[in-house]
Design an enzyme around this catalytic site. Structure first.
Site, PDB file in Angstrom:
ATOM      1  N   CYS A 150     -26.576 -56.312  20.676  1.00 43.45           N
ATOM      2  CA  CYS A 150     -27.483 -56.869  21.683  1.00 43.45           C
ATOM      3  C   CYS A 150     -27.725 -58.345  21.422  1.00 43.45           C
ATOM      4  CB  CYS A 150     -28.800 -56.094  21.681  1.00 43.45           C
ATOM      5  SG  CYS A 150     -29.966 -56.747  22.878  1.00 43.45           S
ATOM      6  N   CYS A 155     -31.210 -59.642  22.018  1.00 41.25           N
ATOM      7  CA  CYS A 155     -32.233 -59.262  21.020  1.00 41.25           C
ATOM      8  C   CYS A 155     -32.101 -60.116  19.776  1.00 41.25           C
ATOM      9  CB  CYS A 155     -32.062 -57.817  20.561  1.00 41.25           C
ATOM     10  SG  CYS A 155     -31.656 -56.666  21.830  1.00 41.25           S
ATOM     11  N   ASP A 156     -30.868 -60.334  19.350  1.00 41.36           N
ATOM     12  CA  ASP A 156     -30.647 -60.905  18.022  1.00 41.36           C
ATOM     13  C   ASP A 156     -30.087 -62.325  18.032  1.00 41.36           C
ATOM     14  OD1 ASP A 156     -31.495 -58.486  16.967  1.00 41.36           O
ATOM     15  OD2 ASP A 156     -29.496 -57.624  17.124  1.00 41.36           O
TER      16      ASP A 156
END
Ligand code: NDP
Length: 312
Positions: A134, A137-138
């Protein structure tokens, strides 16, 4: 034992939209949120293609709005994961991971899909230490660093472009000599000076002391000029598609060769089991959009309502 007219499994756009429609039809739906409350959109940044938000809206905000809307019209939203179902029973039986069993006259399965991995031992070894599925997200952790994205579809291109806004360099590792992504997405990717597309490349493994420091790559695997080399990177992102979350239901609901539910007819939401409906990504390998998931959630709830009305 608790009984409900409509049990909805999953809390992405499909689940919450089904909940809004079912609640407004006086079905008093119970929603079991699942492992990732709010679904995949909670892992995205700005959503610009969901109608009604001229300036865009963040994924988490959009999902929180849907949740509140469902609650405001009367849906009973509960945390928990469905561990078993009995769709031979009448009423249908759904078991939650805390052992609770709920009898349901109708069930809407909207469990979504989960990101795929290559299956390399190093993906597990470096999980949370440089390997991610992701980017949104990261990606933040890779500001001014070098990263690689695996995949040649729309997701991979989208993630590569997103990461390019943070990282100093993004390699796109594509196994074929071409991208599968839409033309517009391809153009955006090729035009981004920070993205370098590595066609005909596969990943054999990852290396690094305390986290990912590089990938072992093969160029033109199986060809006479096959070449093995190491590419220094700080982060390795998978974007090679998704697996639909159908496992718990497979005994009762038909799936296609890639594991997606195959609905009974053109409604796209009716299944062969009376009273059981499917909605969202779990039955949609093609579009996988928030708006299409929401639309199918709406259809599933309308069908559930009609099914109950016809039974009376
Ligand atoms: P896709 O299935 O479209 O693409 C998967 C990509 O990963 C392909 O390039 C595939 O390669 C590659 N791949 C699969 N398995 C492996 C493997 N083991 N090793 C290396 N590469 C692998 O998935 P997406 O998630 O990209 O997209 C799914 C759907 O969602 C599509 O319909 C897409 O259009 C849509 N979508 C739309 C977006 C938008 O409109 N903004 C954004 C994101 C997705 P190969 O081509 O060789 O099979």
């Amino acid at each position: 034992m608790e009984r409900t007219k409509c049990l909805i499994i999953g809390s992405g756009p499909a689940g919450y939209t089904a909940a809004i429609y079912a609640a407004r039809a006086n079905l008093s739906p119970v929603v079991i949120e699942g492992l990732q409350p709010g679904g995949q959109l909670t892992q995205t940044t700005v959503v610009e293609n969901f109608p009604g938000f001229p300036q865009g809206i963040t994924g988490p905000e959009l999902m929180e709005n849907m949740r509140l809307q469902a609650q405001n019209v009367g849906a009973d939203i509960r945390s928990g994961v469905v561990s078993a179902v009995d769709f031979d029973a009448s009423p249908l039986v759904v078991t939650i991971d805390d052992g609770t069993e709920i009898y349901a006259d109708t069930v809407i399965v909207a469990t979504g899909a989960t990101a795929k991995y290559l299956g390399l031992a190093d993906e597990v070894k470096y999980a949370g230490m440089g390997v991610s599925a992701c980017a949104t997200c990261d990606g933040f952790f890779y500001r001014k660093k070098v990263v690689a994205v695996v995949g040649g579809g729309d997701t991979a291109c989208e993630e590569a472009n997103y990461l390019a806004s943070l990282a100093s360099k993004v390699y796109l590792i594509v196994r074929k000599p071409f991208l599968r992504a839409s033309k517009a997405m391809q153009e955006r990717t090729f035009a981004n000076p920070k993205i370098e597309v590595l066609f005909e490349h596969t990943t054999e493994g990852l290396y690094g002391e305390n986290g990912v420091e590089g990938a072992h790559l093969v160029k033109r695997l199986g060809q006479p000029d096959e070449t093995h080399y190491d590419l220094p990177i700080d982060g390795f992102f998978l974007a090679i598609g998704h697996n639909p979350n159908t496992e718990v239901f497979k005994k009762y609901l038909a799936t296609n060769e890639t594991g997606y539910f195959t609905p009974r007819d053109e409604s796209g939401v009716r299944t062969l089991v009376p009273g059981v409906f499917v909605a969202g990504d779990v039955a949609d390998p093609h579009y996988r959009q928030a708006i299409t998931a929401a639309a199918s959630g709406c259809k599933a709830a309308l069908e559930a309502e009609r099914y109950l009305a016809a039974k009376v």
